[in-house]
Every structure is written in structure tokens, then in C-alpha cells.
Design a protein around this motif. Structure first.
Motif, short mmCIF file in Angstrom:
data_model
loop_
_atom_site.label_atom_id
_atom_site.label_comp_id
_atom_site.label_asym_id
_atom_site.label_seq_id
_atom_site.Cartn_x
_atom_site.Cartn_y
_atom_site.Cartn_z
N GLU A 163 -62.38 -28.07 -77.29
CA GLU A 163 -62.89 -29.39 -76.54
C GLU A 163 -63.17 -28.93 -74.94
O GLU A 163 -62.75 -27.94 -74.62
N LEU A 164 -64.20 -29.72 -74.65
CA LEU A 164 -64.59 -29.60 -73.08
C LEU A 164 -63.39 -29.66 -72.26
O LEU A 164 -62.60 -30.55 -72.32
N ASP A 165 -63.33 -28.95 -71.07
CA ASP A 165 -62.39 -29.10 -70.20
C ASP A 165 -63.03 -28.57 -69.00
O ASP A 165 -62.74 -27.40 -68.60
N ASP A 166 -63.60 -29.50 -68.13
CA ASP A 166 -64.02 -28.91 -66.78
C ASP A 166 -62.99 -28.82 -65.85
O ASP A 166 -63.48 -28.23 -64.62
N ARG A 167 -61.64 -29.21 -65.92
CA ARG A 167 -60.69 -28.66 -65.13
C ARG A 167 -60.06 -27.17 -65.16
O ARG A 167 -59.81 -26.71 -64.34
N ALA A 168 -60.50 -26.71 -66.45
CA ALA A 168 -60.25 -25.20 -66.59
C ALA A 168 -61.26 -24.38 -66.40
O ALA A 168 -61.30 -23.40 -66.07
N PHE A 169 -62.71 -24.90 -66.71
CA PHE A 169 -63.84 -24.11 -66.74
C PHE A 169 -65.15 -24.62 -66.17
O PHE A 169 -65.49 -25.59 -66.27
N ALA A 170 -65.47 -23.85 -65.21
CA ALA A 170 -66.69 -24.60 -64.38
C ALA A 170 -67.89 -24.99 -65.22
O ALA A 170 -68.55 -25.90 -64.94
N LEU A 171 -68.27 -24.38 -66.24
CA LEU A 171 -69.45 -24.32 -66.82
C LEU A 171 -69.20 -25.62 -67.69
O LEU A 171 -70.24 -26.20 -68.03
#
Length: 232
Positions: A163-171
Motif C-alpha cells: 500500500e502507498l504510504d507517504d508518511r513513511a516514503f517521500a516518493l
């Protein structure tokens, strides 16, 4: 007093009173958003003073990306702006304050407040355009660094099996938010510019994908095909 005079006064006030630690929402950001708004206003019957004021004060309150009440930032900023205008700019037209407040409240992606006026639509588009293109890229990674966020998931950088997780990964933020921005633009010129700059984001993703495979000469055609279709 004309718009140039008001901008000078707002610029002076910000220099003296505004000291926000968020490098993505500093006085330079306010100036750039106003410059973009001027492009979007060309040929439109918008109230320039309302747009200028909202551009300069829209992030006077900006809670951190990881703050639990982040979605309230724009409402708090609108409230503070009304107070500042009344106290520090007594000659500011009272009749315009409600329009300024709405434009500020509606600019935020996280607030979910729909812009109802042309001025609010222009301010929202101008602010969102700041999130795309070269400046947008720089801001994403600057904020990631300040929050201690990883640049990307080394095992699955493009979230093919997670799953996408922009709190963990900037990309991940590119797909969680940035590539969705063109569809949210309120003005024709804003959509045009957003699509152009989103293409640049996809090009960057394709370059990164190729480099992660050890190819520094080409772009990853699969990434270009997959993500360009999300923009247009």
C-alpha cells in the motif's frame, strides 16, 4: 492604495512578524504563489487585492504534515489573517475580508473545503502548482528530510506489492497527492500548467526507476506509460 503598495506592506509585515520553521511555507513561497496567481488572473475579472492578500497569508498558520490537526491549518490561518488585517492594517477594506477568509480556507488540499469564488479558485490553483514541477520536487524531499521520512522503499520503490504510504516514503507522496492535483485544478490555465508540471514529475519517476536498475542513460518506459496515464 494600489496592489503593488499592498504587496510591499504585506512583504514588510511578513519580514518583521513571520518566522515559520517550515521551509516549504516561508515568505518566498508566498511571493511565488502570488506570482503564479497573477498568471492565472490574466484575462479574468478577479479581485486582485483579495487574491494578493490570500496568497500572502494563506499559510500564516501551517501545522506540520504529521500533525493530527493538519486539516485545520487553513481555517486557523483564515482566522489569524482576519485578526492581523484588522489590527495591523486598519485601512484594509473591511468589505474584502470575508472573501479573503474564504480563499484561505479553501486553498488547502487537506481541508476539503471547495472554493466558491473565482478568487478562491485562483489561489487554490496557484498554491497547488507550487507542489508540482521542479519546486514541488525540491519541497517534497526537503520536507521529508525535516520529518525524517525515507526517500523511498528500497525493496518496492513504486509500491507494486504494498500500500502507498507517504508518511513513511517521500516518493509515495507523488502518487498519494501530486499526480492527483491536475484533476483538482479549478481554472483552465491552472489545469494546463498542472498537466505540464505533472509530466515532469512522471519523467523524474521514470529516471529514478531506470537508475535503480543501474541504467543512467535512459528512462524507464514502463513507469512513463503507467503513471502518465494517471495525469491525463
Amino acid at each position: 492604495m494600489n496592489t503593488v503598495d499592498w504587496q510591499t506592506r504585506f512583504d514588510t509585515w511578513m519580514t518583521q512578524h513571520f518566522n515559520h520553521g517550515d521551509i516549504a511555507h516561508d515568505i518566498s513561497h508566498f511571493r511565488r504563489v502570488w506570482k503564479t496567481a497573477q498568471t492565472l488572473m490574466h484575462g479574468e475579472q478577479a479581485d486582485e487585492l483579495v487574491v494578493l492578500t490570500a496568497c500572502y497569508f494563506h499559510d500564516i498558520v501551517s501545522l506540520a504534515k504529521n500533525h493530527p490537526e493538519r486539516h485545520l491549518s487553513s481555517v486557523l490561518a483564515a482566522e489569524k489573517t482576519a485578526t492581523v488585517l484588522a489590527q495591523d492594517f486598519p485601512t484594509y477594506p473591511v468589505s474584502k475580508i470575508a472573501a479573503v477568509r474564504h480563499a484561505i480556507e479553501a486553498h488547502s488540499y487537506s481541508s476539503g473545503i471547495a472554493p466558491q469564488t473565482l478568487e478562491a479558485k485562483i489561489v487554490q490553483d496557484a498554491d497547488r502548482l507550487e507542489s508540482l514541477g521542479a519546486i514541488g520536487l525540491a519541497r517534497v524531499f526537503a520536507v521529508a528530510g525535516s520529518l525524517g521520512t525515507a526517500l523511498f522503499d528500497a525493496d518496492d520503490p513504486f509500491a507494486e506489492e504494498r500500500e502507498l504510504d507517504d508518511r513513511a516514503f517521500a516518493l509515495d507522496h507523488f502518487r498519494c497527492k501530486l499526480l492527483k492535483l491536475p484533476a483538482s485544478m479549478q481554472t483552465a490555465k491552472g489545469r494546463e500548467l498542472a498537466n505540464q508540471n505533472a509530466d515532469f514529475i512522471v519523467q523524474f519517476m521514470a529516471k529514478l526507476g531506470a537508475e535503480l536498475r543501474g541504467d543512467f542513460q535512459r528512462l524507464d518506459e514502463d513507469i512513463l506509460t503507467r503513471f502518465a496515464s494517471q495525469v491525463h
